[in-house]
Design a protein around this motif. Sequence first.
Motif, short mmCIF file in Angstrom:
data_model
loop_
_atom_site.label_atom_id
_atom_site.label_comp_id
_atom_site.label_asym_id
_atom_site.label_seq_id
_atom_site.Cartn_x
_atom_site.Cartn_y
_atom_site.Cartn_z
N SER A 1 0.82 -1.22 0.00
CA SER A 1 0.00 0.00 0.00
C SER A 1 0.85 1.26 0.00
O SER A 1 0.41 2.31 -0.48
N PHE A 2 2.08 1.17 0.52
CA PHE A 2 2.94 2.35 0.55
C PHE A 2 3.25 2.86 -0.85
O PHE A 2 3.38 4.07 -1.07
N THR A 3 3.36 1.94 -1.79
CA THR A 3 3.62 2.35 -3.18
C THR A 3 2.47 3.17 -3.72
O THR A 3 2.66 4.23 -4.35
N LEU A 4 1.25 2.70 -3.49
CA LEU A 4 0.08 3.44 -3.96
C LEU A 4 -0.06 4.77 -3.22
O LEU A 4 -0.45 5.78 -3.81
N MET A 5 0.26 4.80 -1.93
CA MET A 5 0.21 6.05 -1.18
C MET A 5 1.21 7.06 -1.74
O MET A 5 0.92 8.26 -1.83
N ASN A 6 2.38 6.57 -2.13
CA ASN A 6 3.39 7.45 -2.70
C ASN A 6 2.93 8.04 -4.03
O ASN A 6 3.17 9.22 -4.32
N LEU A 7 2.25 7.24 -4.83
CA LEU A 7 1.73 7.73 -6.11
C LEU A 7 0.67 8.82 -5.91
O LEU A 7 0.55 9.74 -6.72
N MET A 8 -0.09 8.72 -4.81
CA MET A 8 -1.12 9.72 -4.51
C MET A 8 -0.55 10.93 -3.79
O MET A 8 -1.27 11.90 -3.55
N GLY A 9 0.73 10.89 -3.44
CA GLY A 9 1.34 12.02 -2.76
C GLY A 9 1.03 12.09 -1.28
O GLY A 9 1.18 13.16 -0.67
N PHE A 10 0.61 10.98 -0.67
CA PHE A 10 0.31 10.96 0.76
C PHE A 10 1.60 10.80 1.57
O PHE A 10 2.56 10.19 1.12
N THR A 11 1.58 11.34 2.77
CA THR A 11 2.69 11.17 3.70
C THR A 11 2.25 10.26 4.84
O THR A 11 1.06 10.00 5.02
N LEU A 12 3.23 9.79 5.62
CA LEU A 12 2.90 9.01 6.81
C LEU A 12 2.52 9.98 7.92
O LEU A 12 3.38 10.54 8.59
N ASN A 13 1.23 10.20 8.08
CA ASN A 13 0.75 11.10 9.11
C ASN A 13 -0.28 10.36 9.97
O ASN A 13 -0.48 9.15 9.83
N ASN A 14 -0.94 11.10 10.85
CA ASN A 14 -1.88 10.46 11.77
C ASN A 14 -2.99 9.73 11.04
O ASN A 14 -3.39 8.63 11.42
N MET A 15 -3.52 10.33 9.98
CA MET A 15 -4.67 9.75 9.30
C MET A 15 -4.27 8.53 8.46
O MET A 15 -4.98 7.51 8.45
N THR A 16 -3.17 8.61 7.72
CA THR A 16 -2.76 7.47 6.90
C THR A 16 -2.30 6.30 7.78
O THR A 16 -2.63 5.14 7.50
N LEU A 17 -1.57 6.61 8.85
CA LEU A 17 -1.16 5.55 9.77
C LEU A 17 -2.36 4.95 10.50
O LEU A 17 -2.39 3.75 10.78
N LEU A 18 -3.35 5.80 10.80
CA LEU A 18 -4.57 5.28 11.42
C LEU A 18 -5.28 4.32 10.47
O LEU A 18 -5.76 3.26 10.88
N GLY A 19 -5.33 4.68 9.18
CA GLY A 19 -5.94 3.79 8.20
C GLY A 19 -5.22 2.46 8.11
O GLY A 19 -5.85 1.40 8.04
N ILE A 20 -3.89 2.50 8.13
CA ILE A 20 -3.10 1.26 8.07
C ILE A 20 -3.33 0.42 9.33
O ILE A 20 -3.48 -0.80 9.27
N THR A 21 -3.36 1.09 10.50
CA THR A 21 -3.55 0.37 11.76
C THR A 21 -4.91 -0.31 11.81
O THR A 21 -5.03 -1.48 12.23
#
Length: 769
Positions: free
Chosen positions: A93-113
């Motif tokens: 999923s990190f690859t797709l997040m990188n393509l969308m320009g997302f960073t590892l922040n509270n919301m993206t890490l919360l989604g992963i958790t």
Amino acid sequence: MQLDIRRAMGENTVAVIEGVRAKMGAIQRALPQSVRLTWVRDDSKFIYASVASLEEHLIFGSLFAAIVVMFFIRNFRAVVIAALAIPASIVSSFTLMNLMGFTLNNMTLLGITLAVGIVIDDAIVVLENIFRYIEEENCSPYEAAIQGTREVALAVMATTLSLVVIFLPIAFMSGYAKRFINPFGWTMAFSIMVSMLVSFTLTPMLSSRFLKLADAEADHKTKEKGFFHWLDVRYERQVNWALDHPALVIAISAITFFLTFPLNKAVGREFVPNEDMGEWTIHMDAPEGTSIDGTQEIAFNVLKELDGIEGVAGIEPLVNPGGSGIAGGGGGSNVTHVHFNFQALPIDQRKRTQAEIIRELRTRLAKHPGYRPSISSRNALGSGEGAGGYPIQANILGPDLKQLTDYSLKALEAAQGTPSLAEPKLSLSVSNPEIHVAVDRRRAADLGVRMATVGNTLRLAVAGDDQISFYKEGQEQYPIKIRVLENQRRDAEEIGRLTVPSVSGPVRIDNIAKVQRGLGPSALQRSNRQFTVMITSDVAPGHALDEASADVRKLLGGLGMPPTMSFRLQGQSKILDETTANLILAIGLAMIFVYMVLAAQFESFIQPIVIMLVLPISVPFALFTLWVTGRTLNLWSALGMLLLLGIVKKNSILQVDYANTLRARGLPLRQAVVEACRTRLRPILMTTCAIIAGLIPTALGLGIGGTGRAAIAVTIIGGQSLCLLLTLLLVPVAYVQFDALEQTALNQGWRALLARVKTPRRMEPATAK
């Protein structure tokens, strides 16, 4: 002196703070030795602490989910195969997040958790079915991997796609909350889609290579006796009982659904829950007319009273200096306003919560009601668009200042007697001592004096607002302003002796105006070309934001204001209304998208309704969980509700899909339904327990930002677990009851149409003549 550094729009907070830290040494060396730089506030420490907490939740959630697989299948190889789906899905999923320009922040890490317990579901369903083929059908692991995956392919695809489309309506959302929900939804969707790919490729491949027939034979013996055998027999009896008493099951389900409405009223609503961020601010006002030296003395005296509270790391007092005004006009004076910035010790270094410390501070400040003290806590989502600061912010607007003042004071009196409001205060104070200059316009016109000339003279000589020149020394340039001496500025007679130019020569102000002392507002605020006064308040303990907002609307509407006046709520109240409307729209669109996906997957108009009957049943259980745990329905718990609606139908998809498979093999309706429920009980329990186990670390609410994350996890855990038994009985009953509709000509025509679309027409070979 305090220097506030803010990041530019679109920049990363941590990168900016690290860049500032890198420059601090060089800046300190360039300053005189008597000047010392001290960090007062650093937002990166909250981000680092929150990320570290989420990483712990991710690790422990993965471990708990793997333990669930071990408990049900009792095979170490199967545990490893299922658990590998977690890192495979999340890392991909990190690859797709990188393509969308997302960073590892509270919301993206919360989604992963939160995705930890969900991404393993598809692998569990496929693995359990492969394992069942080995132990019950005596297939080789290779053949079982092919047949088992093929049998549940439709169910896994339907489960995954119907969960992913839950996040599609986020694109239709607007307002402040979208900036947080958008990266969260995309991250969840990415990980879930990758998990389906993993379950169709990696899981069956590993199963065919590493599962052994001997392990399945040992597991088969445990199903013939012990706890799992007892559970299988007990559930079969309950399903048969439910099919014999369909009216009772449907009635219980209907009653459960109607409990949604009283529970919704019992559970209050707010934008976001109060987080223990360890930072808050005390606002205080000295009596109007107090000099800056007097205000500082009051501030230091109060500071001594607030010192020594356990758990407080530091207090920073700040007096806001500002210019003075004439007759309430212009810039207003802030020299009477003081605020104390509090910083608490880290959570793991103190025994008291932020709420307990603030409660003690309010007790100590109660001795100074004349200072109008109030406390605002830092918001976890920042202060953009009014999300920070006071929860209640209401503007009263009107064209007449005196009339506006009268109604504002009435509103303040009513707010002070409202139980849901705490520390209400007005932005307007009419007790500021000032000198009134009332110009006789007719006499001024006779003497050739313009009103603008009078105003400019007073602003220049008394306020000192106008720059007349500048002074340059080396590379530095300083503005030059002039005004009369302070003792003259405070003397009405001295101000009256000031002269203004006219066509016939200088004219004294007291010759054309009446100069006298009086009281007036310390500052004027305007909005929409009208005077405005803001009422701010905190929400009293034990009350929710929606209740307090409704009380404010009621008390303002009951003032009997004339048609020329109006009021409107701002800040968190406004954002709460916008977010509620957006989430209702999102849930409505999500249900439509889910129905479309299920109708296409099952080639039926009716069976998607059978599957989706569990959705309204899960809502009251989620609300009941919030009510029991003392939580509110906020942005986080609403996200949990949205996720719950996508997760809870997984069980019914597994039951309906396998019932269709058995009927296609020739089994009668009732026998197929009972057998499908028995066969799919283990994967249903496994996936449900895996989701709950994966969310347990998050549900504990530990660490910075844990309160909001816990609201999502608790909502899903409560709704999923409490409605499990009822949905396991409702789905087979509904399947049987809706079977007559399923066999109607309309639905059969729909199936035939889809079959023709799916099956391409075979081309006849051309023959030469």
